[in-house]
Design an enzyme around this catalytic site. Structure first.
Site, PDB file in Angstrom:
ATOM      1  N   ASP A  22      44.652   8.726 -31.099  1.00 49.45           N
ATOM      2  CA  ASP A  22      44.830  10.174 -31.265  1.00 49.45           C
ATOM      3  C   ASP A  22      43.584  10.778 -31.898  1.00 49.45           C
ATOM      4  O   ASP A  22      43.192  10.390 -32.990  1.00 49.45           O
ATOM      5  CB  ASP A  22      46.065  10.411 -32.147  1.00 49.45           C
ATOM      6  N   ASN A  24      43.071  14.197 -32.467  1.00 48.88           N
ATOM      7  CA  ASN A  24      43.191  15.500 -33.137  1.00 48.88           C
ATOM      8  C   ASN A  24      44.339  15.602 -34.141  1.00 48.88           C
ATOM      9  O   ASN A  24      44.711  16.698 -34.567  1.00 48.88           O
ATOM     10  CB  ASN A  24      43.303  16.616 -32.093  1.00 48.88           C
ATOM     11  N   ASP A  26      47.574  15.162 -33.968  1.00 47.65           N
ATOM     12  CA  ASP A  26      48.944  15.617 -33.657  1.00 47.65           C
ATOM     13  C   ASP A  26      49.905  14.442 -33.481  1.00 47.65           C
ATOM     14  O   ASP A  26      51.070  14.619 -33.141  1.00 47.65           O
ATOM     15  CB  ASP A  26      48.962  16.539 -32.431  1.00 47.65           C
ATOM     16  N   ASP A  30      45.355  10.631 -26.963  1.00 53.70           N
ATOM     17  CA  ASP A  30      44.840  11.602 -25.994  1.00 53.70           C
ATOM     18  C   ASP A  30      43.565  11.087 -25.327  1.00 53.70           C
ATOM     19  O   ASP A  30      43.045  10.019 -25.690  1.00 53.70           O
ATOM     20  CB  ASP A  30      44.599  12.961 -26.677  1.00 53.70           C
ATOM     21  N   GLU A 247      53.643  -1.665  -8.227  1.00 51.70           N
ATOM     22  CA  GLU A 247      54.724  -2.172  -9.070  1.00 51.70           C
ATOM     23  C   GLU A 247      55.923  -2.310  -8.138  1.00 51.70           C
ATOM     24  O   GLU A 247      56.433  -1.328  -7.623  1.00 51.70           O
ATOM     25  CB  GLU A 247      55.053  -1.211 -10.207  1.00 51.70           C
ATOM     26  N   HIS A 316      53.823  -1.476 -20.483  1.00 53.18           N
ATOM     27  CA  HIS A 316      54.534  -0.495 -21.312  1.00 53.18           C
ATOM     28  C   HIS A 316      56.056  -0.552 -21.137  1.00 53.18           C
ATOM     29  O   HIS A 316      56.761   0.218 -21.776  1.00 53.18           O
ATOM     30  CB  HIS A 316      54.030   0.899 -20.960  1.00 53.18           C
TER      31      HIS A 316
HETATM   32  O1  ISL Z   1      61.351  -1.465 -17.277  1.00 54.49           O
HETATM   33  C1  ISL Z   1      62.367  -1.656 -16.670  1.00 54.49           C
HETATM   34  C2  ISL Z   1      63.444  -2.335 -17.325  1.00 54.49           C
HETATM   35  O2  ISL Z   1      63.265  -2.321 -18.695  1.00 54.49           O
HETATM   36  C3  ISL Z   1      62.500  -1.234 -15.287  1.00 54.49           C
HETATM   37  O3  ISL Z   1      63.752  -0.827 -14.949  1.00 54.49           O
HETATM   38  C4  ISL Z   1      61.501  -0.139 -15.012  1.00 54.49           C
HETATM   39  O4  ISL Z   1      62.062   1.086 -15.216  1.00 54.49           O
HETATM   40  C5  ISL Z   1      61.026  -0.319 -13.623  1.00 54.49           C
HETATM   41  O5  ISL Z   1      60.245  -1.444 -13.665  1.00 54.49           O
HETATM   42  C6  ISL Z   1      60.205   0.845 -13.127  1.00 54.49           C
HETATM   43  O6  ISL Z   1      59.145   1.152 -13.980  1.00 54.49           O
HETATM   44  C7  ISL Z   1      58.297   2.202 -13.652  1.00 54.49           C
HETATM   45  O7  ISL Z   1      58.958   3.360 -13.193  1.00 54.49           O
HETATM   46  C8  ISL Z   1      59.794   4.033 -14.130  1.00 54.49           C
HETATM   47  C9  ISL Z   1      59.119   4.240 -15.476  1.00 54.49           C
HETATM   48  O8  ISL Z   1      60.091   4.616 -16.415  1.00 54.49           O
HETATM   49  C10 ISL Z   1      58.409   3.009 -15.958  1.00 54.49           C
HETATM   50  O9  ISL Z   1      57.756   3.253 -17.161  1.00 54.49           O
HETATM   51  C11 ISL Z   1      57.488   2.584 -14.866  1.00 54.49           C
HETATM   52  O10 ISL Z   1      56.665   1.514 -15.234  1.00 54.49           O
HETATM   53  C12 ISL Z   1      60.140   5.346 -13.502  1.00 54.49           C
HETATM   54  O11 ISL Z   1      58.978   6.031 -13.115  1.00 54.49           O
HETATM   55 CA    CA Z   2      46.346  13.954 -29.919  1.00 56.72          CA
END
Ligand code: ISL
Ligand code: CA
Length: 538
Positions: A22, A24, A26, A30, A247, A316
């Site tokens: 971050d 700034n 908040d 970013d 994915e 993530h």
């Molecule tokens: O992460 C999951 C289970 O914990 C999966 O159901 C996940 O939502 C799936 O792999 C799809 O992920 C992607 O699309 C989603 C988004 O929420 C995730 O962050 C993304 O990586 C919807 O866009």
């Molecule tokens: Ca920020």
């Protein structure tokens, strides 16, 4: 060996912008913050950044609900910042791939706002039905929501604020192609394509249930999806020097092969999930049980069957790898290094998720109020309906929540982990005092410096980049494999147990190890990993 493409030699680093840096105060990471860390990334040795969504979004699912694909989310910065990021990265030899979310938009996207009003040409951009079928959402519950304005139901495989696009409509493909061109013309080097293998729904009859989701037979990896991918390639992608990684949910190796077969020209690589399911929660008391033997089997299968894998242990959406695959390790840093050795030397392109390179662990959340992930809150609601008691619900969420990996990046042991000067959007892990970039930079034996060494080592050795993969037979707690190119062979041994294990050390010259000293008695110590060159031409 065929000539490798630049992205096959690359190491990719995923940035989750909200949690990275971050600039700034908040409390939200970013783009200017990312720019300030480019030298750090260059020093780490990565060549590509995968940027999770920075597009304009109401943030129901942290940016995976996009309301404008060609604009930047104000809390992340401006388009000028984005252009600057691309330019500054380029200066350092780093390319950027964007997250491309084509299954759904935000319900606040102009297309949806107009679609629900029946305004052309947007009317059929989404999936409107008079009656819902039995499809369920990946985020639990029915995948249909009744809309008062349209007086119809719309499909949302994720949150109700993420209506699915109608890929039977050729206009949707045209819109997608415009978006691809917009970013590629800005110098973006490709895309990570979000849930790309479910974008095409074959029909809207009732479907079957698999992996907790109903309807998968109607929308997972359908021929219509393959056709769309080929079109995107033919019309747009092939005109640029770029790559795509899909994915792909619920794929097996056969499906993955079809999606990333170089001959077919669809995706360049896919993220499978099978190896991430090797610690699946058992129904009994929601205990996760990780079995290295299972991980070994799945990894070997994908390594053998898929020509080029997108290798990852974290992103993530997944809890941190040390916390799940090396739960019992008394020295988590050693275990994190062992996982690094396993990952970076597999055949394929390695993907590292922010914080993995310093061995960050799962968030230290105490209760649901500290969790923001929309999925976790839905899971809790569902579990409540099923009359699960509070402590059991929390146990489940604490282990599986996607927020585990979304806690702010730990830059220092100081205030707010050096992530922000304000109040971070998500709780910072208290262990930033021990696990942080600053302290690891100067420590030659840190996780961070081990990652650096592994990346540099791979880069200079063709056998580790493009060599064939062969599994080495070992006991259940060791994962070991060879990488072979012509008469050059490397062997990688990873001990997943806290007990010493014998290995066939004859004829091996250890080049890298996660211990300070080398193994001497033909045994791997607790969580030891070695990368060794075969010198006896066996
Ligand atoms: O992460 C999951 C289970 O914990 C999966 O159901 C996940 O939502 C799936 O792999 C799809 O992920 C992607 O699309 C989603 C988004 O929420 C995730 O962050 C993304 O990586 C919807 O866009
Ligand atoms: Ca920020």
């Amino acid at each position: 060996m065929v000539e490798l493409k630049w992205w096959q030699k690359a190491v990719v680093y995923q940035i989750y912008p909200r949690s990275f840096c971050d600039s700034n105060g908040d409390g939200i990471g970013d783009i200017v913050g990312i720019i300030s860390k480019l030298d750090y990334l260059k020093d780490l040795g990565i060549n590509v950044i995968w940027l999770s969504p920075v597009y304009r979004s109401p943030n129901d699912d942290n940016g995976y609900d996009i309301s404008d694909y060609t604009d930047i989310q104000p809390e992340f910065g401006t388009m000028a910042d984005m252009d600057e990021l691309i330019a500054q990265a380029k200066k350092r030899g780093i390319k950027i791939i964007m997250d491309l979310v084509l299954n759904h938009t935000s319900d606040e996207h102009e297309w949806f706002v107009k679609s629900r009003e029946g305004i052309e040409p947007y009317k059929d951009y989404y999936i409107w039905k008079d009656e819902p079928n039995n499809f369920t959402s990946f985020f639990t519950g029915s995948a249909w929501k009744y809309d008062e304005k349209a007086k119809k139901y719309y499909l949302h495989l994720f949150s109700p604020k993420q209506p699915d696009l109608n890929w039977h409509n050729p206009l949707v493909l045209e819109e997608a192609e415009k978006i691809l061109r917009f970013w590629l013309d800005k110098g973006i080097a490709g895309f990570r394509c979000d849930v790309i293998n479910v974008i095409y729904k074959e029909d809207y009859g009732n479907g079957i249930k698999r992996g907790g989701v109903t309807g998968v037979d109607k929308f997972v990896s359908k021929e219509g999806c393959h056709e769309i991918l080929r079109r995107l390639n033919r019309d747009v992608l092939k005109n640029y020097d770029c790559f795509t990684v899909g994915e792909t949910v619920m794929v097996n190796t056969d499906m993955a092969k079809d999606l990333c077969d170089p001959e077919r020209g669809e995706l360049d690589m896919v993220f499978g999930f099978e190896h991430m399911e090797t610690d699946q929660i058992s129904n009994k008391w929601f205990k996760t049980k990780f079995k290295p033997r299972k991980l070994k089997k799945v990894l070997a299968k994908w390594q053998k069957e898929i020509y080029w894998n997108a290798n990852y242990f974290e992103n993530h959406d997944q809890p941190r790898s040390v916390s799940r695959f090396c739960k019992g390790a008394s020295n988590p840093a050693l275990a994190a290094k062992m996982l690094a050795a396993l990952l970076i030397n597999l055949k394929g392109t390695p993907f590292i998720y922010e914080g993995q390179e310093i061995g960050m662990t799962n968030g230290d959340f105490k209760n649901l109020s500290e969790i923001q992930d929309v999925e976790s809150h839905n899971v809790d609601k569902l579990a409540q309906k099923l009359h699960f008691c509070k402590s059991l619900r929390w146990k489940l969420i604490r282990q599986t929540s996607r927020d585990n990996a979304r806690t702010p990046m730990q830059w220092s042991g100081g205030e707010n982990a050096g992530f922000t000067s304000g109040k971070a959007w998500l709780k910072i892990n208290a262990n930033h005092k021990e696990i942080n970039v600053e302290s690891q930079c100067g420590d030659p034996h840190s996780v961070l410096n081990f990652y650096k060494r592994l990346i540099a080592f791979r880069k200079d050795r063709d056998a580790l980049v493009g060599g064939e993969f062969e599994l080495i037979k070992t006991g259940a707690k060791v994962i070991a494999y060879k990488r072979v190119l012509k008469n050059e062979t490397y062997e990688i041994y990873c001990n997943f147990s806290s007990k010493p294990v014998k290995y066939a050390s004859n004829g091996l010259e250890v080049a890298l190890s996660n211990y300070i000293d080398l193994p001497t008695d033909g045994r791997l110590r607790a969580y030891e990993a070695i990368i060794a060159r075969r010198t006896d031409k066996a």
